[in-house]
Design a protein around this motif. Sequence first.
Motif, PDB file in Angstrom:
ATOM      1  N   MET A  16       0.824  -1.201   0.000  1.00 47.41           N
ATOM      2  CA  MET A  16       0.000   0.000   0.000  1.00 47.41           C
ATOM      3  C   MET A  16       0.868   1.265   0.000  1.00 47.41           C
ATOM      4  O   MET A  16       0.637   2.197  -0.790  1.00 47.41           O
ATOM      5  CB  MET A  16      -0.922  -0.008   1.219  1.00 47.41           C
ATOM      6  CG  MET A  16      -1.928   1.125   1.228  1.00 47.41           C
ATOM      7  SD  MET A  16      -2.960   1.063   2.717  1.00 47.41           S
ATOM      8  CE  MET A  16      -3.738  -0.554   2.504  1.00 47.41           C
ATOM      9  N   VAL A  17       1.873   1.289   0.886  1.00 48.41           N
ATOM     10  CA  VAL A  17       2.772   2.447   0.943  1.00 48.41           C
ATOM     11  C   VAL A  17       3.565   2.570  -0.358  1.00 48.41           C
ATOM     12  O   VAL A  17       3.752   3.677  -0.889  1.00 48.41           O
ATOM     13  CB  VAL A  17       3.722   2.322   2.159  1.00 48.41           C
ATOM     14  CG1 VAL A  17       4.739   3.460   2.166  1.00 48.41           C
ATOM     15  CG2 VAL A  17       2.932   2.321   3.456  1.00 48.41           C
ATOM     16  N   TYR A  18       4.018   1.446  -0.870  1.00 50.88           N
ATOM     17  CA  TYR A  18       4.816   1.439  -2.102  1.00 50.88           C
ATOM     18  C   TYR A  18       4.022   1.985  -3.271  1.00 50.88           C
ATOM     19  O   TYR A  18       4.526   2.793  -4.071  1.00 50.88           O
ATOM     20  CB  TYR A  18       5.273   0.006  -2.372  1.00 50.88           C
ATOM     21  CG  TYR A  18       6.291  -0.136  -3.472  1.00 50.88           C
ATOM     22  CD1 TYR A  18       7.643   0.068  -3.228  1.00 50.88           C
ATOM     23  CD2 TYR A  18       5.899  -0.494  -4.763  1.00 50.88           C
ATOM     24  CE1 TYR A  18       8.579  -0.073  -4.234  1.00 50.88           C
ATOM     25  CE2 TYR A  18       6.830  -0.627  -5.777  1.00 50.88           C
ATOM     26  CZ  TYR A  18       8.169  -0.421  -5.507  1.00 50.88           C
ATOM     27  OH  TYR A  18       9.083  -0.546  -6.510  1.00 50.88           O
ATOM     28  N   ARG A  19       2.778   1.599  -3.381  1.00 52.84           N
ATOM     29  CA  ARG A  19       1.934   2.054  -4.480  1.00 52.84           C
ATOM     30  C   ARG A  19       1.584   3.537  -4.331  1.00 52.84           C
ATOM     31  O   ARG A  19       1.499   4.274  -5.322  1.00 52.84           O
ATOM     32  CB  ARG A  19       0.666   1.209  -4.554  1.00 52.84           C
ATOM     33  CG  ARG A  19       0.934  -0.244  -4.950  1.00 52.84           C
ATOM     34  CD  ARG A  19      -0.360  -1.046  -4.965  1.00 52.84           C
ATOM     35  NE  ARG A  19      -1.270  -0.558  -5.986  1.00 52.84           N
ATOM     36  CZ  ARG A  19      -1.236  -0.935  -7.262  1.00 52.84           C
ATOM     37  NH1 ARG A  19      -0.325  -1.802  -7.674  1.00 52.84           N
ATOM     38  NH2 ARG A  19      -2.095  -0.451  -8.127  1.00 52.84           N
ATOM     39  N   GLU A  20       1.360   3.983  -3.091  1.00 49.35           N
ATOM     40  CA  GLU A  20       1.084   5.402  -2.871  1.00 49.35           C
ATOM     41  C   GLU A  20       2.284   6.258  -3.267  1.00 49.35           C
ATOM     42  O   GLU A  20       2.121   7.313  -3.901  1.00 49.35           O
ATOM     43  CB  GLU A  20       0.717   5.638  -1.402  1.00 49.35           C
ATOM     44  CG  GLU A  20      -0.645   5.093  -1.016  1.00 49.35           C
ATOM     45  CD  GLU A  20      -0.944   5.280   0.456  1.00 49.35           C
ATOM     46  OE1 GLU A  20      -0.033   5.766   1.178  1.00 49.35           O
ATOM     47  OE2 GLU A  20      -2.063   4.956   0.889  1.00 49.35           O
ATOM     48  N   ASN A  21       3.482   5.806  -2.886  1.00 51.78           N
ATOM     49  CA  ASN A  21       4.689   6.551  -3.258  1.00 51.78           C
ATOM     50  C   ASN A  21       4.870   6.597  -4.774  1.00 51.78           C
ATOM     51  O   ASN A  21       5.227   7.639  -5.340  1.00 51.78           O
ATOM     52  CB  ASN A  21       5.918   5.927  -2.609  1.00 51.78           C
ATOM     53  CG  ASN A  21       5.923   6.082  -1.102  1.00 51.78           C
ATOM     54  OD1 ASN A  21       5.234   6.965  -0.556  1.00 51.78           O
ATOM     55  ND2 ASN A  21       6.681   5.255  -0.416  1.00 51.78           N
ATOM     56  N   ALA A  22       4.645   5.471  -5.441  1.00 51.68           N
ATOM     57  CA  ALA A  22       4.799   5.433  -6.894  1.00 51.68           C
ATOM     58  C   ALA A  22       3.775   6.330  -7.582  1.00 51.68           C
ATOM     59  O   ALA A  22       4.096   7.036  -8.543  1.00 51.68           O
ATOM     60  CB  ALA A  22       4.673   3.999  -7.387  1.00 51.68           C
ATOM     61  N   SER A  23       2.538   6.328  -7.071  1.00 51.83           N
ATOM     62  CA  SER A  23       1.502   7.182  -7.661  1.00 51.83           C
ATOM     63  C   SER A  23       1.843   8.658  -7.487  1.00 51.83           C
ATOM     64  O   SER A  23       1.650   9.463  -8.414  1.00 51.83           O
ATOM     65  CB  SER A  23       0.142   6.872  -7.026  1.00 51.83           C
ATOM     66  OG  SER A  23      -0.226   5.522  -7.247  1.00 51.83           O
ATOM     67  N   SER A  24       2.348   9.019  -6.294  1.00 53.40           N
ATOM     68  CA  SER A  24       2.739  10.409  -6.052  1.00 53.40           C
ATOM     69  C   SER A  24       3.885  10.808  -6.967  1.00 53.40           C
ATOM     70  O   SER A  24       3.910  11.936  -7.492  1.00 53.40           O
ATOM     71  CB  SER A  24       3.141  10.592  -4.584  1.00 53.40           C
ATOM     72  OG  SER A  24       2.073  10.281  -3.725  1.00 53.40           O
TER      73      SER A  24
END
Length: 332
Positions: free
Chosen positions: A202-210
């Motif tokens: 979840m954190v990894y995907r949020e960082n990539a999206s940002s």
Amino acid sequence: MAENQLANNQNSSDEIDLGQLFQLIGRGFNSIFRFILRVFLYLKRNVYILIGLVILGLAIGYGLTQIISKKLKIEVIVKPNMESKNYLYDVIDEIQSKIIAKDTLFFESIGVENIEFSGLKVEISRVVEEDNTENDLQYLELLQSFENTDAIADILRAELQNKSSFNHRITFFYNNPEIGNEFAKRLMDYINTNEYFDKLIMVYRENASSRIEANQKLLQQVDEIITNYTNGLAVERNNSLSERIVLDNQEQMNIADLFEYKNLLIKDIETKKLELEESDEPVSIINFGKSQVVQKAFFAKKIILIPLVLVSLFFLISFLTYLNRKSNEISE
């Protein structure tokens, strides 16, 4: 006179030695021939027994292959994400230990009902890739063009993670074809159910999206700058323009660097989108194979193994009988 006599004695001695050597060689060939002859006579005397044992073994092997069900397997090619390789091997060991212990409660908890433990087994191994040394060298040469850019750190991190994270093959063995496919799917779902990796994803995907969103904004700004510069060239075509542009009375920027920066932003966006696609689960399933029969080695098949065993036992019994007869002759 004495010297001639010594020379004659030496020549005759050499002739005797050569004669003895040829006699020894002849005796050796005779011994080998007699051994081959004895083996031929032994096989000739027992040829019907040997043929009968081979036919009997083939019949028994064929009967066993018809009675005993074939062992089946499903192979799943996976790729661990976010350093989950150790977790993958540990959870496979855990599942195998549950199979050995015949823990029906565990398998019922993951949705596998009425499980038959006969023939069940789970193994994991690394998929060996081909040696692409030449391609790797070409890739390293290509990376040199990015050595003075901000993207080199991300590129190297991604490549090191890719090189250290090999694909792996999970093999599910079973006897009952009715439960095999469902058994493998339930276990793969269980492997990809982990609270720690769920939060990390979840954190990894949020960082990539940002990161993608920020890069897209920067890319839009770069496009506006390039567009304004192009329009300026059209308006002042007759004026002598330098290769450099000035942004808000700040220091000059090379237009070639601007285009290179745009390309790096595009590449970073593509990389992050690919990471989002791949990092959906702790273990990505590359290929979920179909059910297939386990292929055994030629001499491991029952229809071949049993005749070999019967013939070997016959030879062993014959050899022991021969030793017993010889020992009785010596004792007498």
